[in-house]
Design a protein around this motif. Sequence first.
Motif, PDB file in Angstrom:
ATOM      1  N   CYS A  28       0.488  -1.280   0.107  1.00 37.53           N
ATOM      2  CA  CYS A  28      -0.352  -0.287   0.131  1.00 37.53           C
ATOM      3  C   CYS A  28       1.074   1.381  -0.096  1.00 37.53           C
ATOM      4  N   ARG A  29      -0.029   2.172  -0.391  1.00 36.29           N
ATOM      5  CA  ARG A  29       0.884   3.472  -0.636  1.00 36.29           C
ATOM      6  C   ARG A  29       0.194   4.693   1.431  1.00 36.29           C
ATOM      7  N   GLN A  30       1.623   4.977   1.640  1.00 41.42           N
ATOM      8  CA  GLN A  30       0.896   5.351   3.342  1.00 41.42           C
ATOM      9  C   GLN A  30      -0.376   6.527   3.212  1.00 41.42           C
ATOM     10  N   VAL A  50       8.898  10.280  -3.022  1.00 44.99           N
ATOM     11  CA  VAL A  50       8.137   8.854  -2.527  1.00 44.99           C
ATOM     12  C   VAL A  50       8.848   8.070  -2.095  1.00 44.99           C
ATOM     13  N   ALA A  51      10.360   8.129  -0.810  1.00 45.82           N
ATOM     14  CA  ALA A  51      11.129   7.497  -0.358  1.00 45.82           C
ATOM     15  C   ALA A  51      10.360   6.963   1.067  1.00 45.82           C
ATOM     16  N   HIS A  52      10.390   5.636   0.795  1.00 40.75           N
ATOM     17  CA  HIS A  52       9.476   5.661   2.024  1.00 40.75           C
ATOM     18  C   HIS A  52       8.065   5.045   2.031  1.00 40.75           C
ATOM     19  N   VAL A  53       7.159   5.736   1.213  1.00 40.67           N
ATOM     20  CA  VAL A  53       6.157   5.824   1.369  1.00 40.67           C
ATOM     21  C   VAL A  53       4.924   4.603   1.273  1.00 40.67           C
ATOM     22  N   PHE A  54       6.181   3.206   0.823  1.00 39.37           N
ATOM     23  CA  PHE A  54       4.907   2.284   0.061  1.00 39.37           C
ATOM     24  C   PHE A  54       4.846   1.377   1.478  1.00 39.37           C
ATOM     25  N   THR A  61       4.607  15.377 -11.441  1.00 38.53           N
ATOM     26  CA  THR A  61       4.690  15.693 -12.684  1.00 38.53           C
ATOM     27  C   THR A  61       6.009  16.680 -12.855  1.00 38.53           C
ATOM     28  N   SER A  62       5.781  18.041 -11.718  1.00 37.32           N
ATOM     29  CA  SER A  62       6.706  19.299 -12.261  1.00 37.32           C
ATOM     30  C   SER A  62       8.138  18.665 -11.628  1.00 37.32           C
ATOM     31  N   LYS A  63       8.492  17.724 -10.923  1.00 35.91           N
ATOM     32  CA  LYS A  63       9.709  17.735 -10.078  1.00 35.91           C
ATOM     33  C   LYS A  63      10.465  16.971 -10.814  1.00 35.91           C
ATOM     34  N   GLY A  64      11.989  16.970 -10.736  1.00 33.56           N
ATOM     35  CA  GLY A  64      13.143  16.629 -11.214  1.00 33.56           C
ATOM     36  C   GLY A  64      13.156  15.556 -10.599  1.00 33.56           C
ATOM     37  N   ARG A  65      14.760  14.757 -11.063  1.00 37.30           N
ATOM     38  CA  ARG A  65      14.920  12.959 -10.649  1.00 37.30           C
ATOM     39  C   ARG A  65      15.270  13.423  -9.345  1.00 37.30           C
ATOM     40  N   TRP A  66      15.770  13.920  -8.789  1.00 41.09           N
ATOM     41  CA  TRP A  66      15.982  13.887  -7.574  1.00 41.09           C
ATOM     42  C   TRP A  66      14.829  14.309  -6.481  1.00 41.09           C
ATOM     43  N   GLU A  67      14.102  15.053  -6.564  1.00 43.29           N
ATOM     44  CA  GLU A  67      13.310  15.782  -6.108  1.00 43.29           C
ATOM     45  C   GLU A  67      11.904  14.174  -5.695  1.00 43.29           C
ATOM     46  N   ARG A  68      11.792  13.533  -7.336  1.00 41.34           N
ATOM     47  CA  ARG A  68      10.610  12.565  -7.236  1.00 41.34           C
ATOM     48  C   ARG A  68      11.634  11.751  -6.340  1.00 41.34           C
ATOM     49  N   ASN A  69      12.402  10.774  -6.151  1.00 41.01           N
ATOM     50  CA  ASN A  69      13.643  10.111  -5.626  1.00 41.01           C
ATOM     51  C   ASN A  69      12.936  10.258  -4.079  1.00 41.01           C
ATOM     52  N   GLU A  70      12.831  11.811  -3.669  1.00 42.11           N
ATOM     53  CA  GLU A  70      12.725  11.883  -1.937  1.00 42.11           C
ATOM     54  C   GLU A  70      11.233  11.382  -1.918  1.00 42.11           C
ATOM     55  N   THR A 113       9.386   6.380  -8.476  1.00 49.50           N
ATOM     56  CA  THR A 113       7.531   5.358  -7.848  1.00 49.50           C
ATOM     57  C   THR A 113       8.433   4.263  -8.443  1.00 49.50           C
ATOM     58  N   VAL A 114       8.663   3.449  -8.936  1.00 50.10           N
ATOM     59  CA  VAL A 114       8.657   1.909  -9.517  1.00 50.10           C
ATOM     60  C   VAL A 114       9.893   1.297  -8.698  1.00 50.10           C
ATOM     61  N   ILE A 115      10.924   2.182  -7.907  1.00 49.17           N
ATOM     62  CA  ILE A 115      12.030   1.740  -7.872  1.00 49.17           C
ATOM     63  C   ILE A 115      11.603   1.524  -5.948  1.00 49.17           C
TER      64      ILE A 115
END
Length: 233
Positions: A158-160, A178-182, A167-176, A207-209
């Motif tokens: 699940c996604r907590q 979704v970190a620890h949200v599943f 959509t508007s985030k860069g690579r590192w912002e995307r990583n941060e 997100t997939v990672i």
Amino acid sequence: MKPISFWRRLLDLIAPRLCVVCGHRLTVTEEVICATCNFHLPRTDFHRQAYDNEMARLFWGQIPVEKASALFYYEAHSETANIIYHLKYKNHPEIGEVMGRLMARELQVSGFFDGIDGIVPVPLAKKRLRQRGYNQSEEIALGVSEVIGLPVCQEVVCRQVFQGSQTSKGRWERNENVAHVFEILDPAAIRGKHLLIVDDVVTTGATVIACAQELLKASDVRLSVLALGFSKS
């Protein structure tokens, strides 16, 4: 192919369905996109080399992915982006199922699904699910499942929380973001399985990672990835 009923033909006459890409009227045998737009869809053909392609390389060194593919190259604001836009934001969950079936039929011939035991759609947070009313990745997964006959595993992760759109985030912002949200819910149900993670669009793969890292907490899990769209970051 199922025969077209009289009522379907009549409904198409009264309320014509339109192609989500070009806006032209669909024939009674077409669904979601017309034959012309389907023909010109910018296909990735990643499934022809599913172990080593532009999308698969996003995951190298981060998660052990066996195969990765996407149906088409996604480019924001292009005509083909309407497929994803209408699926996610215009209350058309049926687009996910139709495109999932189309994608599964094309990839099935290459043996892409061989050895896979189940499908895991990337989950939405409860707040986002309430807002949208459905999970677009799950709709895609259901379409794929209808063709290849594999179960959709909806209760294993699940996604907590919803941390905002990627959509508007860069690579590192995307990583941060979704970190620890599943959170894995039922490790025993997937132990020893080869799972296919399904998402709508893969850009950086963040997100997939994040989802995959949680699934890997169950022992002896193998992973592959499938998406409708692949966006070059």
